[in-house]
Design an enzyme around this catalytic site. Structure first.
Site, PDB file in Angstrom:
ATOM      1  N   CYS A  79       6.590   5.671  -1.093  1.00 27.58           N
ATOM      2  CA  CYS A  79       7.564   4.591  -1.305  1.00 27.58           C
ATOM      3  C   CYS A  79       7.317   3.918  -2.657  1.00 27.58           C
ATOM      4  CB  CYS A  79       7.435   3.548  -0.193  1.00 27.58           C
ATOM      5  SG  CYS A  79       8.031   4.152   1.385  1.00 27.58           S
TER       6      CYS A  79
ATOM      7  N   ASN B  59       0.493   6.316   9.990  1.00 25.02           N
ATOM      8  CA  ASN B  59      -0.557   6.348   8.981  1.00 25.02           C
ATOM      9  C   ASN B  59      -1.890   6.877   9.508  1.00 25.02           C
ATOM     10  OD1 ASN B  59       1.327   5.537   7.172  1.00 25.02           O
ATOM     11  ND2 ASN B  59       0.718   3.387   7.153  1.00 25.02           N
TER      12      ASN B  59
ATOM     13  N   ARG C 202       1.076   3.598  -7.839  1.00 24.18           N
ATOM     14  CA  ARG C 202       0.269   4.140  -6.727  1.00 24.18           C
ATOM     15  C   ARG C 202      -0.767   5.115  -7.289  1.00 24.18           C
ATOM     16  NH1 ARG C 202       3.714   4.604  -1.315  1.00 24.18           N
ATOM     17  NH2 ARG C 202       1.677   4.034  -0.476  1.00 24.18           N
TER      18      ARG C 202
ATOM     19  N   ARG D 126      11.265   8.407   7.829  1.00 21.01           N
ATOM     20  CA  ARG D 126       9.882   8.780   7.527  1.00 21.01           C
ATOM     21  C   ARG D 126       8.907   8.126   8.491  1.00 21.01           C
ATOM     22  NH1 ARG D 126       9.035   8.597   1.053  1.00 21.01           N
ATOM     23  NH2 ARG D 126       6.997   9.300   1.736  1.00 21.01           N
TER      24      ARG D 126
HETATM   25  C1  EPZ Z   1      -1.430   3.156   2.627  1.00 23.43           C
HETATM   26  O1  EPZ Z   1      -0.988   3.446   1.315  1.00 23.43           O
HETATM   27  C2  EPZ Z   1      -0.201   3.223   3.510  1.00 23.43           C
HETATM   28  N1  EPZ Z   1       0.352   4.580   3.478  1.00 23.43           N
HETATM   29  C3  EPZ Z   1       0.838   2.220   3.044  1.00 23.43           C
HETATM   30  O2  EPZ Z   1       1.879   2.236   4.029  1.00 23.43           O
HETATM   31  C4  EPZ Z   1       0.237   0.818   3.038  1.00 23.43           C
HETATM   32  O3  EPZ Z   1       1.159  -0.071   2.452  1.00 23.43           O
HETATM   33  C5  EPZ Z   1      -1.067   0.793   2.252  1.00 23.43           C
HETATM   34  O4  EPZ Z   1      -1.969   1.823   2.716  1.00 23.43           O
HETATM   35  C6  EPZ Z   1      -1.781  -0.551   2.382  1.00 23.43           C
HETATM   36  O5  EPZ Z   1      -2.061  -0.788   3.738  1.00 23.43           O
HETATM   37  C7  EPZ Z   1      -0.259   5.524   4.233  1.00 23.43           C
HETATM   38  O6  EPZ Z   1      -1.226   5.264   4.926  1.00 23.43           O
HETATM   39  C8  EPZ Z   1       0.334   6.906   4.164  1.00 23.43           C
HETATM   40  P1  EPZ Z   1      -3.874   1.716  -0.796  1.00 23.43           P
HETATM   41  P2  EPZ Z   1      -2.092   3.727   0.145  1.00 23.43           P
HETATM   42  O7  EPZ Z   1      -4.610   2.838  -1.434  1.00 23.43           O
HETATM   43  O8  EPZ Z   1      -3.246   4.410   0.708  1.00 23.43           O
HETATM   44  C9  EPZ Z   1      -4.323   0.135  -5.268  1.00 23.43           C
HETATM   45  C10 EPZ Z   1       4.005   2.461   4.907  1.00 23.43           C
HETATM   46  O9  EPZ Z   1       4.975   1.701   4.831  1.00 23.43           O
HETATM   47  N2  EPZ Z   1      -5.027   1.413  -5.498  1.00 23.43           N
HETATM   48  O10 EPZ Z   1      -4.515   0.944   0.297  1.00 23.43           O
HETATM   49  O11 EPZ Z   1      -1.355   4.353  -0.990  1.00 23.43           O
HETATM   50  C11 EPZ Z   1      -2.851   0.337  -4.974  1.00 23.43           C
HETATM   51  O12 EPZ Z   1      -2.112   0.419  -6.179  1.00 23.43           O
HETATM   52  C12 EPZ Z   1       3.174   2.720   3.670  1.00 23.43           C
HETATM   53  O13 EPZ Z   1       3.618   3.042   5.953  1.00 23.43           O
HETATM   54  C13 EPZ Z   1      -5.620   1.624  -6.742  1.00 23.43           C
HETATM   55  O14 EPZ Z   1      -5.557   0.788  -7.630  1.00 23.43           O
HETATM   56  O15 EPZ Z   1      -2.470   2.235  -0.255  1.00 23.43           O
HETATM   57  C14 EPZ Z   1      -2.519  -0.882  -4.153  1.00 23.43           C
HETATM   58  O16 EPZ Z   1      -2.269  -1.970  -5.025  1.00 23.43           O
HETATM   59  C15 EPZ Z   1       3.755   2.061   2.432  1.00 23.43           C
HETATM   60  N3  EPZ Z   1      -6.276   2.810  -6.958  1.00 23.43           N
HETATM   61  C16 EPZ Z   1      -3.797  -1.153  -3.368  1.00 23.43           C
HETATM   62  O17 EPZ Z   1      -4.832  -0.443  -4.062  1.00 23.43           O
HETATM   63  C17 EPZ Z   1      -6.373   3.779  -5.986  1.00 23.43           C
HETATM   64  O18 EPZ Z   1      -7.006   4.836  -6.237  1.00 23.43           O
HETATM   65  C18 EPZ Z   1      -3.759  -0.653  -1.931  1.00 23.43           C
HETATM   66  O19 EPZ Z   1      -3.408   0.715  -1.958  1.00 23.43           O
HETATM   67  C19 EPZ Z   1      -5.756   3.541  -4.740  1.00 23.43           C
HETATM   68  C20 EPZ Z   1      -5.101   2.353  -4.518  1.00 23.43           C
END
Ligand code: EPZ
Length: 438
Positions: A127, A33, A132, A407
């Site tokens: 995933c 990440n 998302r 991945r």
């Molecule tokens: C990153 O995803 C990671 N992926 C995920 O890891 C990880 O689970 C996640 O962060 C949380 O730590 C990468 O870094 C490539 P978020 P991301 O934006 O950025 C909501 C793995 O297994 N949200 O922190 O997509 C969202 O729905 C993967 O390596 C909004 O509502 O996660 C979630 O409930 C899986 N609006 C929460 O925030 C937005 O614009 C956290 O999402 C963005 C997010």
């Protein structure tokens, strides 16, 4: 990357014979990440960058292919080291094929906006662990002065100029924090991100950008300040170790009642995982850049709630739940980040686990042992959980849909085999061949 038979659907699977206690030492690779955020960030440089400790995993390889299509000149200097010269990049379009269903493809929005003031990127995949959205990413881009629209199913962002702003994230978002940092690094003036994500990969990205001449303060706290600069130069940088890969091997060592030295880690990034493992009775000894995990009895129960860093990482939830599935007691796991990250639970029940999922919580009543079965990897970390389940189950476990696991885990079969696990990657093509040979 493991050789795949061309021309067939991804038929590979892992076959695991359980019951082996893991022993020995394993070296952790670069953080997925962090890598998928730093690679697009190279587009902001005025010259070539050399990036080390890049994990050889499919999400990173997809990112590198996309950069090549955009026009970057990329040379692999050795296994995990790349030289990337972005000066030849002219395109600002990342197609669906280039995005390859990766969540991190959304980072091209911030990077291309930041260097070309234009971006046209296929909606991100990732995933299936819940909705998302990227509304917080878009909120940041618009606050910087960009116009973001959806055109023929593509996310289009453009800006005459980008100016510093203040953005409060309605939800702590790793992706939005990364994307706003990328777009703001060369904007005019100061940008402040409040309620920012604090993950180690956020700090790694800020350190990378600062090594290029950016002026970013506060990464790792919930307030990040980015003073825009006109130029970012090429740099040499080594990516941090992957704390989720490390955590996965820690849990596997504990679940198999093993004794494993996990090398090339930053113990501070593993604090919450170490704390919860200790709660179940596991011995975890911390060195400067390693942790030793030992367990010689059945783990005790413990309750876990996943939260943004420095809370217990959601990306370790399936793996830890698998340990709890054979614990001595009943545990409650609460998912504090994603809407549906318990799809793996059904697969574990096929192996004899007793897990009751109700919305964002799961009640896990430990059983004495799991039984080998044929299961699927529903997503990357669910796949990791299936590996751990196979390692501790009686008998043989076959895991399908393992492209998810590819991945995020480099040399998984080699690393687990070196610890004594009985695990093979089998392509049905091999089986077909074997049958043909008989
Ligand atoms: C990153 O995803 C990671 N992926 C995920 O890891 C990880 O689970 C996640 O962060 C949380 O730590 C990468 O870094 C490539 P978020 P991301 O934006 O950025 C909501 C793995 O297994 N949200 O922190 O997509 C969202 O729905 C993967 O390596 C909004 O509502 O996660 C979630 O409930 C899986 N609006 C929460 O925030 C937005 O614009 C956290 O999402 C963005 C997010």
């Amino acid at each position: 990357m493991p050789k795949k038979y061309q021309g067939s659907a991804d038929l590979d699977k892992f076959v695991v014979n359980g019951g082996k206690r893991l022993r020995g030492r394993v070296t952790i690779s670069g953080a997925k990440n962090a890598a998928v955020a730093i690679l697009p960030a190279v587009l902001l440089a005025d010259g070539p960058c050399i990036i080390e400790n890049v994990p050889d995993i499919s999400d990173v390889n997809a990112m590198i292919s996309a950069l090549k299509i955009l026009g970057a000149d990329i040379k692999q200097l050795k296994k995990n080291t790349f030289s990337i010269d972005p000066t030849g990049v002219k395109s600002y379009v990342v197609s669906k094929e280039m995005a390859q269903g990766m969540r991190a493809s959304s980072y091209f929005l911030g990077a291309l906006l930041g260097c070309m003031r234009r971006a046209k990127v296929a909606p991100p995949g990732g995933c299936e662990i819940g909705l998302r959205p990227i509304d917080q990413h878009i909120k940041g881009f618009e606050a910087l002065g960009a116009r973001v629209t959806i055109e023929q199913g593509m996310v289009v962002a453009k800006a005459e100029k980008l100016g510093g702003c203040s953005v409060y994230l309605d939800v702590v978002s790793v992706g939005a924090t990364v994307n706003i940092m990328l777009a703001a690094a060369k904007a005019r003036g100061m940008t402040i991100i409040e309620n920012a994500a604090r993950e180690p990969h956020i700090v790694d990205l800020a350190n990378f950008l600062n090594s290029m001449g950016a002026d970013i303060m506060g990464a790792g706290t919930s307030v990040i300040k980015i003073r825009g600069v006109q130029h970012l130069k090429g740099t040499n940088y080594s990516i941090i170790p992957d704390q989720i890969e490390a955590g996965t091997y820690m849990v596997a060592a504990a679940a198999t009642k093993g004794d494993v030295l996990i090398c090339n880690v930053t113990p501070k990034h593993l604090e919450s995982i170490t704390a919860k493992l200790r709660e179940t009775g596991v011995t975890v000894e911390e060195g400067d850049e390693c942790v030793r995990v030992r367990m010689d009895s059945r783990p005790g129960k413990c309750n876990v709630k996943t939260m943004p860093h420095p809370g217990f990482p959601t990306d370790m939830q399936p793996q830890f739940a698998t340990l709890l599935s054979i614990s001595n007691g009943t545990s409650i796991v609460t998912e504090g980040v994603w809407d549906s990250r318990f799809r793996y639970a059904e697969q574990l029940t096929f192996m004899g686990a007793d897990i009751q999922v109700d919305g964002k919580s799961a009640v896990i009543t430990g059983v004495k042992s799991l039984k080998g079965a044929s299961v699927k990897a529903n997503d990357l970390r669910a796949g990791a959980a299936m590996i751990i389940a196979g390692l501790i189950a009686d008998g043989t476990t076959e895991i399908e849909d393992i492209e998810y696991i590819d991945r995020g885990y480099e040399c998984l079969v080699e690393k687990f085999s070196s610890l004594g696990a009985d695990i093979k990657r089998v392509s049905d093509y091999d089986t077909i061949n074997q049958l043909k040979a008989n």
